[in-house]
Design an enzyme around this catalytic site. Structure first.
Site, short mmCIF file in Angstrom:
data_model
loop_
_atom_site.label_atom_id
_atom_site.label_comp_id
_atom_site.label_asym_id
_atom_site.label_seq_id
_atom_site.Cartn_x
_atom_site.Cartn_y
_atom_site.Cartn_z
N ASP A 153 0.86 -1.18 0.00
CA ASP A 153 0.00 0.00 0.00
C ASP A 153 0.90 1.24 0.00
O ASP A 153 2.12 1.14 0.15
CB ASP A 153 -0.94 -0.03 1.22
CG ASP A 153 -2.16 0.86 1.03
OD1 ASP A 153 -3.17 0.64 1.70
OD2 ASP A 153 -2.09 1.78 0.19
N GLU B 86 -10.25 7.11 5.14
CA GLU B 86 -9.24 6.42 5.96
C GLU B 86 -9.27 6.87 7.42
O GLU B 86 -10.34 7.03 8.00
CB GLU B 86 -7.86 6.61 5.30
CG GLU B 86 -7.82 6.03 3.88
CD GLU B 86 -6.43 5.80 3.37
OE1 GLU B 86 -6.14 6.21 2.24
OE2 GLU B 86 -5.63 5.17 4.08
#
Ligand code: GLC
Length: 651
Positions: free
Chosen positions: A330, A532
């Site tokens: 990621d 997020e």
């Protein structure tokens, strides 16, 4: 395997065609942007031969690559690495394997599809001029449509698609998303999320399809089929589709207290059982459907970050499950590894089995550190060769070496971005995702929803009723999304006026402005956009905000018992409605519906019936989340709750 469409024999009968064809093959294929190619040293190499097997092409190309070439293929850099999105020279010089646009990373020249297309195709052209001309992957977060780009079709976020339960619809959404992503030149979508959501404290709850593993499996695989094409079809990985990235592997929904990038804390045996008999199912199904890449998760499992978990990635995912695609880290995920310094973290990550490194802005440090790690033996050449053969295999199988840059199909896909046809599909998804959770009787023959449909004068309240940025949520135009007119589409209120043009809608910002002859009140409330960790919440943070609560309570006080107050929640997760619930006559969740909110009016004022059912369990209050699956007394709406206009249950 994508079929390369060579000219059928009958079409090259004339000697002239044969000569032209032979000449172009001898002189080295025409450059992919159509310009005349200078002498191409590898024109006749096996890896350039579209008729050769992928295995032979990979073997041939790797035999020609040195360690620097191989390491460059393992790196994904951010388009904006030079601050201007024109770092073409570095792609050409190093032969980088991939580029990305992180959330909100739009062309400096302005956020519109044409500018995206120009910049991405310039990056692809630079790659075609590199030493071997290996095509780049260009990744974007097409997580609910190609949502970074202004003017694209924005679909409901996955939580809303979970409410539809409609795999056929989700597959179509994947295919349209692929088309609108391909249209800007991108060939790689960082979606779908296959996490099994549980704890709505988590800021990425809405990126999941829901809490039920079977639902996540069915819809996740449908999304993969839509994005990539079905594995057994000629269309698989064709230019009508693109590469997907199933994510985030693994356990993101099981993190303690729902902290984003947090830690799964479970007894080892309990975790092994949870992983191998439950939350792995969406991944197994997606891999069987041909998912070509997989993104590793930021979270840890009993203190070991997934990015450095060799047992998980190499032994289990690549070994036991036989995943043959690319494992990608990621964004800056390497830095989540335990090591005290970058080179230790990088070695941990690559040796755990990560093949492609999303090291967006620090990619040169990554590149040179990797060279040192191989030179000093910390990372073996075998590991590098495994990673690079996976990357090249995916690129060959996806036909990227044969694709013309800015091809005619891509130019047509660019034109279709935001088309009426695409928006109609999104509008259908909005209708199907709308989930009616409460619908009281207002009279002997009408429920609150039926009273609304029959009303001629309707008050509409709440900023979210007329705000496209809010209805789209996070990952829209910018990384976190934002309120305001951020892109094209139809707001909830605009949809009301379009679909029910014979009714009078009064948009008022306070209850004292509601007219005395109002026959129904609609309050739109919920959450502002986030993404997020920014969306991680406390228990109190999950209470419906004061603005929404006040509008509901004051509206009810104003109109009394005989006029229904209908609440539409624009939210990525269950909210606590304790302070207004008794004043709500009908309650529905639109989730985060995206750009085409006329789909809501199609149900409320049109012929369409409610079909949405909640993909998650709603606790009475957010303080009950930890018990919501084991104690019905703390549950307000069970998983699968969904009502019809007449108040009956869908299931
Ligand atoms: C983010 C996310 C991931 C996304 C990636 C690229 O931090 O965790 O889902 O695909 O970076 O934007």
């Amino acid at each position: 395997m994508r079929k390369i469409n060579l000219l059928p024999a009958k079409k090259i009968a004339s000697a002239g065609m044969v000569f032209v064809l032979a000449a172009s093959m001898l002189s080295g294929c025409e450059k992919k942007d159509g310009s005349k190619a200078e002498k191409d040293p590898y024109a006749k190499a096996v890896f350039r031969d579209a008729k050769a097997s992928t295995e032979d092409r990979v073997k041939d190309l790797m035999s020609k690559m040195d360690i620097n070439d191989k390491i460059a293929q393992m790196i994904m850099a951010e388009r904006n690495v030079d601050g201007g999105g024109a770092a073409y020279a570095m792609v050409k010089q190093y032969g980088l394997g991939a580029m990305l646009s992180g959330g909100g990373s739009a062309p400096t020249s302005g956020n519109n599809p044409e500018n995206w297309s120009e910049e991405i195709n310039n990056y692809k052209k630079a790659a075609s001029e590199s030493k071997f001309g290996i095509p780049i992957l260009y990744g974007v977060d097409s997580v609910h449509g190609n949502s970074n780009v202004y003017g694209t079709t924005i679909f409901p976020h996955q939580i809303g698609l979970g409410a539809t339960g409609d795999a056929e619809l989700v597959e179509k959404i994947g295919t349209v998303t692929a088309s609108e992503t391909r249209g800007i030149g991108s060939n790689y979508a960082f979606s779908p999320v296959l996490g099994v959501a549980y704890d709505e404290h988590w800021g990425r709850f809405y990126e999941c399809f829901g809490e039920n593993t079977d639902l996540v499996t069915e819809l996740g695989t449908a999304y993969v089929n839509g994005l990539q094409g079905r594995k057994d079809s000629d269309d698989f990985l064709s230019q009508n589709h693109l590469l997907c990235s199933i994510k985030h592997f693994v356990g993101e929904g099981q993190v303690k207290n729902g902290y984003n990038q947090g830690n799964v804390e479970m007894d080892a045996k309990e975790w092994d059982d949870k992983l191998k008999n439950d939350i792995i199912k969406p991944y197994v199904s997606a891999i069987e459907a041909g998912a070509q890449t997989l993104m590793v998760s930021y979270n840890s499992i009993n203190g070991v970050n997934c990015h450095e978990n060799k047992e998980l990635i190499t032994d289990y995912l690549k070994g036991e499950l036989g995943f043959k695609g690319i494992v990608i880290s990621d964004y800056d995920g390497v830095e989540h590894c335990k090591g005290a310094e970058y080179k230790v973290q990088l070695a941990e990550c690559v040796n755990a089995g990560v093949d492609m490194l999303m090291e967006p802005l620090d990619w040169q440090n990554c590149y040179y550190t990797m060279i040192n790690l191989v030179n000093d033996g910390t990372v073996s050449e075998d590991r590098i060769n495994d990673a690079v053969s996976r990357i090249l295999t995916v690129k060959f199988d996806a036909g990227l070496f044969e694709e013309k840059i800015n091809s005619d199909i891509e130019k047509e896909q660019l034109k279709q971005i935001g088309s009426e046809e695409h928006r109609t599909l999104a509008r259908q998804a909005v209708s199907e995702s709308l989930t009616l959770l409460k619908n009281e009787k207002m009279s002997d023959d009408k429920t609150a929803i039926q009273t609304l449909a029959a009303a001629n004068k309707i008050a509409v309240m709440g900023e979210a009723a007329d705000d496209i940025g809010t209805q789209c949520g996070g990952w829209t135009i910018s990384w976190t999304g934002s309120k305001g007119k951020t892109t094209e589409g139809t707001t909830i209120l605009e949809g009301f006026k379009q679909v029910a043009s014979d009714k009078e809608f009064e948009y008022v910002d306070s209850a004292d402005k509601i007219s005395a002859d109002t026959q129904a009140v609609v309050v739109v409330a919920g959450e502002d956009p986030y993404s997020e960790t920014q969306g991680d919440s406390t228990g109190f943070g999950l209470f419906l905000d004061e603005e929404g609560t006040t509008l509901i309570n004051e509206a009810k006080a104003k109109v009394g018992d005989n006029v229904p107050v209908i609440v539409i929640l624009v939210t990525g997760r269950p909210l606590t409605l304790r302070d207004s619930y008794d004043n709500i006559d009908a309650l529905m969740s639109a989730w985060l519906p995206g750009s085409e909110c006329a789909g809501i009016a199609d149900v409320l004022f049109g012929e369409k019936e409610f079909t949405g059912t909640s993909p998650v369990t709603w606790p009475v209050t957010a303080f009950d989340i930890s018990n919501k699956l084991v104690d019905d007394s703390v549950v307000l709406f069970k998983y699968g709750t969904g009502l019809k206009k007449d108040g009956s249950s869908i299931k």
